[in-house]
Design a protein around this motif. Structure first.
Motif, mmCIF file in Angstrom:
data_model
loop_
_atom_site.group_PDB
_atom_site.id
_atom_site.type_symbol
_atom_site.label_atom_id
_atom_site.label_comp_id
_atom_site.label_asym_id
_atom_site.label_seq_id
_atom_site.Cartn_x
_atom_site.Cartn_y
_atom_site.Cartn_z
ATOM 1 N N ARG A 25 37.252 -23.508 -47.753
ATOM 2 C CA ARG A 25 38.540 -23.072 -47.218
ATOM 3 C C ARG A 25 39.685 -23.684 -48.007
ATOM 4 N N TRP A 27 39.680 -24.837 -51.042
ATOM 5 C CA TRP A 27 39.723 -24.325 -52.409
ATOM 6 C C TRP A 27 40.313 -22.925 -52.470
ATOM 7 N N ARG A 28 39.881 -22.085 -51.565
ATOM 8 C CA ARG A 28 40.412 -20.727 -51.569
ATOM 9 C C ARG A 28 41.898 -20.725 -51.245
ATOM 10 N N ALA A 29 42.271 -21.549 -50.275
ATOM 11 C CA ALA A 29 43.688 -21.621 -49.909
ATOM 12 C C ALA A 29 44.498 -22.118 -51.096
ATOM 13 N N TYR A 30 43.980 -23.147 -51.747
ATOM 14 C CA TYR A 30 44.694 -23.675 -52.905
ATOM 15 C C TYR A 30 44.854 -22.613 -53.984
ATOM 16 N N LEU A 31 43.768 -21.976 -54.323
ATOM 17 C CA LEU A 31 43.806 -20.974 -55.390
ATOM 18 C C LEU A 31 44.837 -19.886 -55.075
ATOM 19 N N PHE B 138 38.225 -31.515 -59.295
ATOM 20 C CA PHE B 138 39.076 -31.321 -58.123
ATOM 21 C C PHE B 138 38.581 -32.176 -56.963
ATOM 22 N N PHE B 139 37.473 -31.808 -56.382
ATOM 23 C CA PHE B 139 37.052 -32.501 -55.166
ATOM 24 C C PHE B 139 36.636 -33.948 -55.394
ATOM 25 N N GLU B 151 44.551 -28.391 -47.321
ATOM 26 C CA GLU B 151 44.377 -27.055 -46.779
ATOM 27 C C GLU B 151 45.520 -26.680 -45.848
ATOM 28 N N THR B 154 48.705 -26.060 -48.088
ATOM 29 C CA THR B 154 48.708 -24.825 -48.873
ATOM 30 C C THR B 154 48.835 -23.622 -47.946
ATOM 31 N N LEU B 158 51.654 -20.782 -48.053
ATOM 32 C CA LEU B 158 51.301 -19.365 -48.107
ATOM 33 C C LEU B 158 52.070 -18.578 -47.052
#
Lengths: 173, 173
Positions: A25, A27-31, B138-139, B151, B154, B158
């Motif tokens: 979650r 990672w996707r949000a960041y991207l 990253f992680f 999260e 971001t 968004l």
DNA sequence: TGAGAATAAATGATGCGTCATGTATGTTGA
DNA sequence: TCAACATACATGACGCATCATTTATTCTCA
């Protein structure tokens, strides 16, 4: 979008540990955030001042300098761009009249990049709007503390990237 | 690099509140991190599998689908890409044999994008390495809690981007 | 049922970023 | 002093992203 993610998995390689649900979650949000933010910044900036984010950064470096002129390699180390990117970009900016080229008497290989009057006016006009956009779409969404966490976190990732990688590449479009 | 930043300030506009020192540092760190991370991800992925990050994302969407075929507009809403970007990108992927085009009998305007065997092999081969890179750069730099903060943060940004902007643009190179 | 609007997708032009390579010019050390 | 190497920068090719425009089809509703 869509982070890394298990496709098929027929064989049985060493297995690089897939991301767990939280990581997915995040990672996707960041991207997604990263992409949309960059796009938005670029569009707004472009639209209301005719400058790209890249132009802006070059011009900032120049206005930060007393004489408003720098050797390309100095610009490069400030921007952390790849050399050919800078070279190409400076050509385009020169074509648009934002900067000029000047011979360097001290070093026959080199040159100076000089801010033109047009360039100065462009960034002067663009800056307030740019700050506004950064505020509206970034800092207005964050608490003081999140800003602090973000800085620590990004700095740490930058360190990760710095070790194990003497390359140059940088920035987004 | 170099965030927004006061150049000259001759006149006296409404003043969009400049960034304070903390914000400056955070913003510059973010910009730089974002750029270098994207560049690194792209380069590693490209290098060890011949796929770009964009290819990867398209392929993920397709493998996430039972029949491994989607209408372009479905892909678009999943990826949140601009329509013409997707169209161009699919052309290139088609040319490289990663996907195929299929007519859509139900809607004469549309088509299907179908994953080819080559495409499936490509992402299957690429995925473990890609996850590894995401982890390494990253992680591995983040604590569990930072991941959580990231999260939330971001996601909130968004939201900012979503209100006041019905556009499409997205993602990074 | 037919005109206008909306939807699905492609295309051409152009700027951007990278890679590989080229070309001066400068530096260094045997 | 001169060959080997390093440095400063440019260039061409190519993939990528966006903008504006275009084509074809489907939807709507008066």
């Amino acid at each position: 979008m869509e982070g890394p993610h298990r496709p098929g998995r027929a064989g049985s390689e060493p297995d690089a540990r897939w991301l767990d649900a939280d990581e997915q979650r995040a990672w996707r949000a960041y991207l997604r955030m990263q992409g949309r933010l960059a796009a938005r910044l670029n569009r707004e900036l472009q639209h209301e001042s005719g400058l790209s984010l890249a132009d802006y950064e070059v011009l900032v470096q120049l206005t930060d300098t007393p004489e408003a002129r720098l050797r390309p390699f100095e610009l490069q180390s400030g921007l952390q761009w790849e050399q050919s990117r800078l070279s190409h970009h400076l050509s385009r900016m020169r074509r648009r009249g934002l900067v000029e080229r000047e011979e360097c008497s001290a070093d026959g290989r080199g040159a100076f990049v000089v801010l033109t009057e047009k360039g100065r006016q462009a960034i002067t006009a663009a800056a307030p709007g740019h700050v506004g956009v950064v505020r509206r779409f970034f800092f207005d969404g964050l608490t003081r503390e999140e800003v602090a966490v973000l800085e620590r976190l990004t700095t740490r990732i930058l360190d990760l990237l710095a070790d194990s990688g003497a390359e140059t590449g940088d920035d987004a479009g």
